[in-house]
Design an enzyme around this catalytic site. Structure first.
Site, PDB file in Angstrom:
ATOM      1  N   PRO A  67      82.983 -33.466 -21.704  1.00 37.68           N
ATOM      2  CA  PRO A  67      84.354 -33.847 -21.879  1.00 37.68           C
ATOM      3  C   PRO A  67      84.914 -34.662 -20.720  1.00 37.68           C
ATOM      4  CG  PRO A  67      84.025 -31.584 -21.495  1.00 37.68           C
ATOM      5  CD  PRO A  67      82.869 -31.866 -21.741  1.00 37.68           C
ATOM      6  N   GLU A  70      79.547 -23.385 -18.766  1.00 41.78           N
ATOM      7  CA  GLU A  70      80.724 -23.791 -17.870  1.00 41.78           C
ATOM      8  C   GLU A  70      80.527 -25.171 -17.494  1.00 41.78           C
ATOM      9  OE1 GLU A  70      83.428 -21.755 -18.499  1.00 41.78           O
ATOM     10  OE2 GLU A  70      82.114 -20.761 -19.643  1.00 41.78           O
ATOM     11  N   ARG A 117      73.741 -45.978 -37.637  1.00 36.80           N
ATOM     12  CA  ARG A 117      74.313 -46.612 -38.960  1.00 36.80           C
ATOM     13  C   ARG A 117      74.449 -48.135 -38.414  1.00 36.80           C
ATOM     14  NH1 ARG A 117      78.125 -45.370 -41.649  1.00 36.80           N
ATOM     15  NH2 ARG A 117      79.348 -47.271 -41.836  1.00 36.80           N
ATOM     16  N   ASP A 123      83.015 -51.700 -41.220  1.00 34.30           N
ATOM     17  CA  ASP A 123      83.456 -50.487 -40.920  1.00 34.30           C
ATOM     18  C   ASP A 123      84.703 -50.468 -40.154  1.00 34.30           C
ATOM     19  OD1 ASP A 123      81.428 -48.946 -41.790  1.00 34.30           O
ATOM     20  OD2 ASP A 123      80.674 -48.864 -39.900  1.00 34.30           O
TER      21      ASP A 123
HETATM   22  N1  ADE Z   1      80.956 -31.075 -24.574  1.00 36.70           N
HETATM   23  C1  ADE Z   1      81.715 -30.361 -24.661  1.00 36.70           C
HETATM   24  N2  ADE Z   1      82.909 -31.289 -25.005  1.00 36.70           N
HETATM   25  C2  ADE Z   1      82.594 -32.213 -25.355  1.00 36.70           C
HETATM   26  C3  ADE Z   1      83.434 -33.549 -25.548  1.00 36.70           C
HETATM   27  N3  ADE Z   1      84.442 -33.479 -25.990  1.00 36.70           N
HETATM   28  N4  ADE Z   1      82.510 -34.697 -25.562  1.00 36.70           N
HETATM   29  C4  ADE Z   1      81.124 -34.637 -25.261  1.00 36.70           C
HETATM   30  N5  ADE Z   1      80.518 -33.522 -24.924  1.00 36.70           N
HETATM   31  C5  ADE Z   1      81.207 -32.270 -24.735  1.00 36.70           C
END
Ligand code: ADE
Length: 255
Positions: free
Chosen positions: A98, A125, A163, A178
C-alpha cells in the site's frame, strides 16, 4: 511474457489464473506465469519467513533472506530498474504494497512491454525495509486501502498486463476501446433487446452511420469522464474543440 510471482500463499492464484482471458493467454503461450513459494527459499529447518519487528510493535515482518534468495535465483538483480552496470537489461522486481506508487493504465502499459517481470507479494505487518531499498526496482499499490497481502494486488496487475498482450483478447480493438486506454472512460454500451422495460437504446446506435456513431461515442466518453472522473481530463489527449466544448458543459453544470 514471463511473470514470476513470489508469495506465501500459492494456492490463492489457482482460481483466477485458470479462467477466462488469463487462462486463454496461458494456453496460447502468450504468457507464462510462475508461482514461487517464498517458504521454499528459506535455509533453516523450520522454514521461517517472518520475525518480530526490531524496536517492538504489533505483528510480524517478512525476513529479507528468503526474498533475496528467491529473486536472485530467478535472475532478478535488484537495485534500479533499467540497465545493470554490465549493460544487461534488468528484470523489474515489483513489491506490491500500500506504500507504492498508484497503479494505473499507464503503469500497466509500461509493464506489459517487458519480457519478464517479478512480482513480490508482501504479507503480515510489513516487509523488511532492506527489501524495498536493495532488492526491488519498484513498489506498486493498487489503491488507497490496505489488503491482507499483496496476492490480490498481484492478480489485479497480472490481469491488467495480460489483457494487453497482442492476441490475448478476441480483437485488438477491444483494448484500445477500454476505459482509461486514452485517458478517458469508455462510452455506454448496449445490446439486444432494443427496448427493455421501456428503456430504449439511443437511436444513433441503430442508424448504421459509422461516423455519427463514432462521434456520439466520443462525446459520451468525454461527458462521462467530465461527470465521473474530471481529474482524468487534465492528462487526456483532447482536441482544442473538445476542450472548448467541455468547458461549456462545466460552465453550464455549475450555473
Ligand atoms: N498489499 C496490501 N495492500 C495493498 C495495496 N493496496 N496495494 C498493493 N499491495 C497491497
Amino acid at each position: 511474457m514471463k511473470i514470476h510471482i513470489l508469495t506465501l500463499f500459492p494456492g490463492m492464484f489457482n482460481g483466477p489464473f485458470s479462467e477466462s482471458i488469463i487462462k486463454r493467454a496461458i494456453d496460447r503461450g502468450l504468457v507464462e506465469i510462475a508461482i514461487h513459494n517464498i517458504r521454499d527459499y528459506t535455509s533453516d529447518r523450520h522454514h521461517v519467513v517472518d520475525d518480530y519487528p526490531y524496536g517492538g510493535g504489533q505483528g510480524m515482518v517478512l525476513k529479507p533472506e528468503p526474498l533475496f534468495e528467491a529473486v536472485e535465483s530467478i535472475g532478478g538483480q535488484g537495485g534500479v530498474c533499467g540497465e545493470s552496470e554490465k549493460g544487461e537489461s534488468q528484470i523489474p522486481v515489483i513489491l506490491l504494497t500500500p506504500q507504492g506508487r498508484l497503479f494505473d493504465q499507464q503503469a500497466a502499459q509500461e509493464l506489459a512491454k517487458y519480457e519478464e517481470i517479478i512480482l513480490v507479494c508482501g504479507h503480515y505487518e510489513g516487509v523488511d525495509e532492506r527489501v524495498g531499498e536493495h532488492l526491488v526496482t519498484d513498489e506498486i499499490s493498487i489503491g488507497d486501502y490496505v489488503l491482507s497481502g499483496g496476492e490480490l494486488a498481484a492478480m489485479v496487475v497480472v490481469d491488467a498486463l495480460v489483457r494487453q498482450l497482442p492476441g490475448a483478447l478476441g480483437s485488438e480493438a477491444s483494448v484500445v476501446e477500454d476505459s482509461h486506454w486514452r485517458g478517458l472512460l469508455e462510452y455506454p454500451q448496449y445490446t439486444r433487446p432494443q427496448a427493455f422495460r421501456g428503456w430504449v437504446v439511443p437511436e444513433v446506435l441503430l442508424s448504421g452511420n459509422h461516423a455519427a456513431i463514432a462521434r456520439w461515442r466520443r462525446e459520451q466518453s468525454l461527458l462521462r469522464t467530465l461527470k465521473r472522473r474530471p481529474d482524468l481530463l487534465e492528462r487526456a489527449e483532447l482536441t482544442d474543440e473538445e476542450r472548448r466544448r467541455l468547458n461549456e458543459h462545466r460552465y453550464a453544470d455549475s450555473s
